[in-house]
Design a protein around this motif. Structure first.
Motif, PDB file in Angstrom:
ATOM      1  N   GLU A   1       0.843  -1.203   0.000  1.00 49.55           N
ATOM      2  CA  GLU A   1       0.000   0.000   0.000  1.00 49.55           C
ATOM      3  C   GLU A   1       0.881   1.258   0.000  1.00 49.55           C
ATOM      4  OE1 GLU A   1      -4.023  -1.338   2.192  1.00 49.55           O
ATOM      5  OE2 GLU A   1      -2.241  -1.470   3.483  1.00 49.55           O
ATOM      6  N   GLU A   2       1.912   1.194  -0.853  1.00 46.29           N
ATOM      7  CA  GLU A   2       2.905   2.257  -0.955  1.00 46.29           C
ATOM      8  C   GLU A   2       2.471   3.306  -1.989  1.00 46.29           C
ATOM      9  OE1 GLU A   2       5.276   4.812  -0.703  1.00 46.29           O
ATOM     10  OE2 GLU A   2       6.121   3.176   0.529  1.00 46.29           O
ATOM     11  N   ARG A   3       2.316   4.556  -1.547  1.00 50.88           N
ATOM     12  CA  ARG A   3       1.880   5.648  -2.424  1.00 50.88           C
ATOM     13  C   ARG A   3       2.897   5.948  -3.524  1.00 50.88           C
ATOM     14  NH1 ARG A   3       0.806  10.705   1.172  1.00 50.88           N
ATOM     15  NH2 ARG A   3       2.449   9.735   2.435  1.00 50.88           N
ATOM     16  N   TYR A   4       4.163   5.735  -3.218  1.00 49.75           N
ATOM     17  CA  TYR A   4       5.213   6.099  -4.161  1.00 49.75           C
ATOM     18  C   TYR A   4       5.791   4.872  -4.862  1.00 49.75           C
ATOM     19  CZ  TYR A   4       4.647  10.384  -1.547  1.00 49.75           C
ATOM     20  OH  TYR A   4       4.100  11.490  -0.963  1.00 49.75           O
ATOM     21  N   ALA A   5       4.934   3.910  -5.121  1.00 46.69           N
ATOM     22  CA  ALA A   5       5.363   2.635  -5.704  1.00 46.69           C
ATOM     23  C   ALA A   5       6.051   2.810  -7.051  1.00 46.69           C
ATOM     24  CB  ALA A   5       4.162   1.701  -5.837  1.00 46.69           C
ATOM     25  N   LEU A   6       5.461   3.610  -7.923  1.00 42.45           N
ATOM     26  CA  LEU A   6       6.038   3.768  -9.262  1.00 42.45           C
ATOM     27  C   LEU A   6       7.406   4.419  -9.190  1.00 42.45           C
ATOM     28  CD1 LEU A   6       5.827   3.550 -12.303  1.00 42.45           C
ATOM     29  CD2 LEU A   6       4.570   5.722 -12.334  1.00 42.45           C
ATOM     30  N   SER A   7       7.547   5.443  -8.378  1.00 40.21           N
ATOM     31  CA  SER A   7       8.834   6.121  -8.238  1.00 40.21           C
ATOM     32  C   SER A   7       9.893   5.167  -7.702  1.00 40.21           C
ATOM     33  CB  SER A   7       8.688   7.320  -7.305  1.00 40.21           C
ATOM     34  OG  SER A   7       9.934   7.924  -7.056  1.00 40.21           O
TER      35      SER A   7
ATOM     36  N   LYS B   1       9.484   0.677   5.279  1.00 40.19           N
ATOM     37  CA  LYS B   1       8.617  -0.322   5.918  1.00 40.19           C
ATOM     38  C   LYS B   1       7.650  -0.967   4.930  1.00 40.19           C
ATOM     39  CE  LYS B   1       5.198  -0.817   9.633  1.00 40.19           C
ATOM     40  NZ  LYS B   1       4.503  -0.121  10.748  1.00 40.19           N
ATOM     41  N   ARG B   2       6.954  -0.176   4.152  1.00 43.79           N
ATOM     42  CA  ARG B   2       5.931  -0.707   3.249  1.00 43.79           C
ATOM     43  C   ARG B   2       6.542  -1.503   2.097  1.00 43.79           C
ATOM     44  NH1 ARG B   2       4.395   4.200   5.031  1.00 43.79           N
ATOM     45  NH2 ARG B   2       5.524   5.243   3.355  1.00 43.79           N
ATOM     46  N   THR B   3       7.658  -1.010   1.581  1.00 44.18           N
ATOM     47  CA  THR B   3       8.318  -1.720   0.478  1.00 44.18           C
ATOM     48  C   THR B   3       8.867  -3.064   0.941  1.00 44.18           C
ATOM     49  OG1 THR B   3       8.877   0.311  -0.706  1.00 44.18           O
ATOM     50  CG2 THR B   3      10.231  -1.626  -1.165  1.00 44.18           C
ATOM     51  N   PHE B   4       9.501  -3.098   2.108  1.00 42.98           N
ATOM     52  CA  PHE B   4      10.022  -4.360   2.625  1.00 42.98           C
ATOM     53  C   PHE B   4       8.886  -5.347   2.882  1.00 42.98           C
ATOM     54  CE2 PHE B   4      14.620  -4.413   3.954  1.00 42.98           C
ATOM     55  CZ  PHE B   4      15.001  -3.332   3.175  1.00 42.98           C
ATOM     56  N   GLN B   5       7.764  -4.860   3.410  1.00 40.68           N
ATOM     57  CA  GLN B   5       6.615  -5.738   3.629  1.00 40.68           C
ATOM     58  C   GLN B   5       6.147  -6.341   2.318  1.00 40.68           C
ATOM     59  OE1 GLN B   5       3.069  -4.573   6.112  1.00 40.68           O
ATOM     60  NE2 GLN B   5       2.003  -4.665   4.162  1.00 40.68           N
ATOM     61  N   ALA B   6       6.047  -5.510   1.285  1.00 46.41           N
ATOM     62  CA  ALA B   6       5.548  -5.973  -0.010  1.00 46.41           C
ATOM     63  C   ALA B   6       6.469  -7.022  -0.619  1.00 46.41           C
ATOM     64  CB  ALA B   6       5.402  -4.781  -0.961  1.00 46.41           C
ATOM     65  N   ILE B   7       7.770  -6.768  -0.575  1.00 48.31           N
ATOM     66  CA  ILE B   7       8.725  -7.713  -1.158  1.00 48.31           C
ATOM     67  C   ILE B   7       8.712  -9.028  -0.384  1.00 48.31           C
ATOM     68  CG2 ILE B   7      11.179  -8.132  -1.583  1.00 48.31           C
ATOM     69  CD1 ILE B   7      11.449  -5.109  -2.141  1.00 48.31           C
ATOM     70  N   ARG B   8       8.667  -8.940   0.943  1.00 48.54           N
ATOM     71  CA  ARG B   8       8.636 -10.156   1.768  1.00 48.54           C
ATOM     72  C   ARG B   8       7.396 -10.999   1.462  1.00 48.54           C
ATOM     73  NH1 ARG B   8       6.497  -8.731   6.743  1.00 48.54           N
ATOM     74  NH2 ARG B   8       4.721 -10.050   6.209  1.00 48.54           N
ATOM     75  N   ILE B   9       6.250 -10.347   1.340  1.00 51.10           N
ATOM     76  CA  ILE B   9       5.013 -11.069   1.035  1.00 51.10           C
ATOM     77  C   ILE B   9       5.108 -11.763  -0.314  1.00 51.10           C
ATOM     78  CG2 ILE B   9       2.571 -10.737   0.439  1.00 51.10           C
ATOM     79  CD1 ILE B   9       2.465  -8.577   2.610  1.00 51.10           C
ATOM     80  N   ALA B  10       5.667 -11.053  -1.309  1.00 51.90           N
ATOM     81  CA  ALA B  10       5.780 -11.622  -2.650  1.00 51.90           C
ATOM     82  C   ALA B  10       6.772 -12.775  -2.681  1.00 51.90           C
ATOM     83  CB  ALA B  10       6.198 -10.529  -3.636  1.00 51.90           C
ATOM     84  N   VAL B  11       7.924 -12.604  -2.043  1.00 51.10           N
ATOM     85  CA  VAL B  11       8.956 -13.646  -2.052  1.00 51.10           C
ATOM     86  C   VAL B  11       8.453 -14.936  -1.419  1.00 51.10           C
ATOM     87  CG1 VAL B  11      11.163 -14.303  -0.986  1.00 51.10           C
ATOM     88  CG2 VAL B  11      10.943 -12.096  -2.137  1.00 51.10           C
ATOM     89  N   ASN B  12       7.706 -14.806  -0.335  1.00 51.99           N
ATOM     90  CA  ASN B  12       7.255 -15.992   0.408  1.00 51.99           C
ATOM     91  C   ASN B  12       5.853 -16.471   0.031  1.00 51.99           C
ATOM     92  OD1 ASN B  12       9.514 -16.428   2.474  1.00 51.99           O
ATOM     93  ND2 ASN B  12       9.104 -14.241   2.685  1.00 51.99           N
ATOM     94  N   GLY B  13       5.224 -15.790  -0.914  1.00 52.53           N
ATOM     95  CA  GLY B  13       3.874 -16.191  -1.324  1.00 52.53           C
ATOM     96  C   GLY B  13       2.905 -16.226  -0.155  1.00 52.53           C
ATOM     97  N   GLU B  14       3.037 -15.243   0.751  1.00 51.69           N
ATOM     98  CA  GLU B  14       2.292 -15.289   2.008  1.00 51.69           C
ATOM     99  C   GLU B  14       0.779 -15.246   1.820  1.00 51.69           C
ATOM    100  OE1 GLU B  14       3.828 -12.559   4.978  1.00 51.69           O
ATOM    101  OE2 GLU B  14       5.839 -12.787   4.153  1.00 51.69           O
TER     102      GLU B  14
END
Length: 312
Positions: A157-163, A204-217
């Motif tokens: 839920e990162e507002r600056y995802a594209l950047s 915080k938000r970027t690390f959460q997103a990557i962790r979720i994707a890597v582990n297929g949570e």
């Protein structure tokens, strides 16, 4: 480093599971065995009491096995909680009297720098709970900007995802993004200064997103919600602790669907769908940590516990 993970909402989970000495229970996220040990203490293997503790992190499996040695009712298995039905089949267990999931990252994973979960220390990008397969390094250096942007928006839920995604792609043109520190620098440079001062660490938000994707949570949680409930005995409880809105929303919606009865339009004089509730919500709202627990364990601050009981 010793595997440590202070169990969150422990008393509430033990009460919610309605533990019986002769019951069969599954802890799908053993971690440091904090919840598992307290469950095992209350079981009588002579009367048929059993605890099956699962974790896909080899470190957690080793630590849980050691800590549960004094309790003959407990058995530890290396497996993703999405495979709870298959594990029960392999053990010849038809149904369980309670299932517990404590989602998210353990203290051990966060506090062990080389695991690459934390944005507070510079370490190799990894974030794999299973310590095998596709890693955060692979994701950050291989995925294209549109896919990076999508996961940062959906999972973080990162507002600056594209950047952030564009700057990751730009940085890796020169050399691979290899460490958590390098990634944090890219993230900070991608977010306006005013926004960096809001809502905690900018990564915080970027690390959460990557962790979720890597582990297929979220995929694992979806599979578990669809299949594990059916392996509860009548009157059995499913208790799930979540730590962010994506997980909590998924659990809330699934539990609400299981507890829903007739879905006929309200203007129908009688029910024609024949749908019956399969579960009963134990609490309408999530159980949250007490102020005392918040004071003693800061990592419990975002915990939400939802519980449902299977109707027989």
């Amino acid at each position: 480093m010793a595997f440590s993970h202070k169990p969150v909402l422990l008393a509430e989970c033990l009460e919610g599971l309605k533990l019986r000495p002769d019951g069969i229970y599954v802890d799908g996220t053993a971690g440091g065995a904090g919840h598992s040990r307290e469950i095992a203490k209350r079981l009588d293997p002579g009367a048929g009491g059993r605890l099956i503790s699962l974790d896909k992190d080899p470190d957690a499996v080793a630590a849980a096995a050691e800590r549960l040695k004094p309790y003959p009712a407990a058995q530890v298995i290396e497996s993703d909680f999405a495979r709870i039905p298959q594990v029960l089949d392999e053990l010849g267990i038809a149904c369980a009297d309670g299932i517990l999931l404590d989602l998210g990252v353990s203290s051990h994973q966060l506090d062990t720098p080389e695991r690459g979960f934390s944005y507070h220390t510079d370490a190799p990008l990894d974030m794999r709970m299973s310590q095998s397969g596709f890693s955060a390094y692979d994701l950050v250096n291989q995925w294209e900007v549109p896919e990076l942007t999508r996961i940062l928006r959906e999972f973080g839920e990162e507002r600056y995802a594209l950047s952030i995604a564009k700057n990751i792609a730009k940085a890796r043109e020169k050399k691979p993004v290899a460490t958590t520190g390098e990634l944090c620098e890219i993230i900070s440079a991608s977010i306006p200064a005013a926004a960096r001062r809001e809502g905690g660490h900018p990564a915080k938000r970027t690390f959460q997103a990557i962790r979720i994707a890597v582990n297929g949570e979220l995929d694992s949680l979806s599979q578990c919600l669809d299949a594990a409930f059916d392996r509860l005995a009548p009157g059995g409880r499913f208790c799930i602790i979540t730590f962010h809105s994506l997980e909590d929303r998924m659990v809330k919606q699934k539990f609400a669907g299981l507890a829903q009865g007739c879905i006929c339009p309200p203007d129908f004089p009688v029910c024609v769908c024949g749908r019956k509730p399969r579960g009963r919500l134990v609490t309408r709202k999530p159980v949250v940590p007490s102020q005392r627990e918040l004071d003693e364990n800061s990592r419990s601050h975002s915990a939400h516990l939802r519980m449902i009981e299977r109707i027989g």
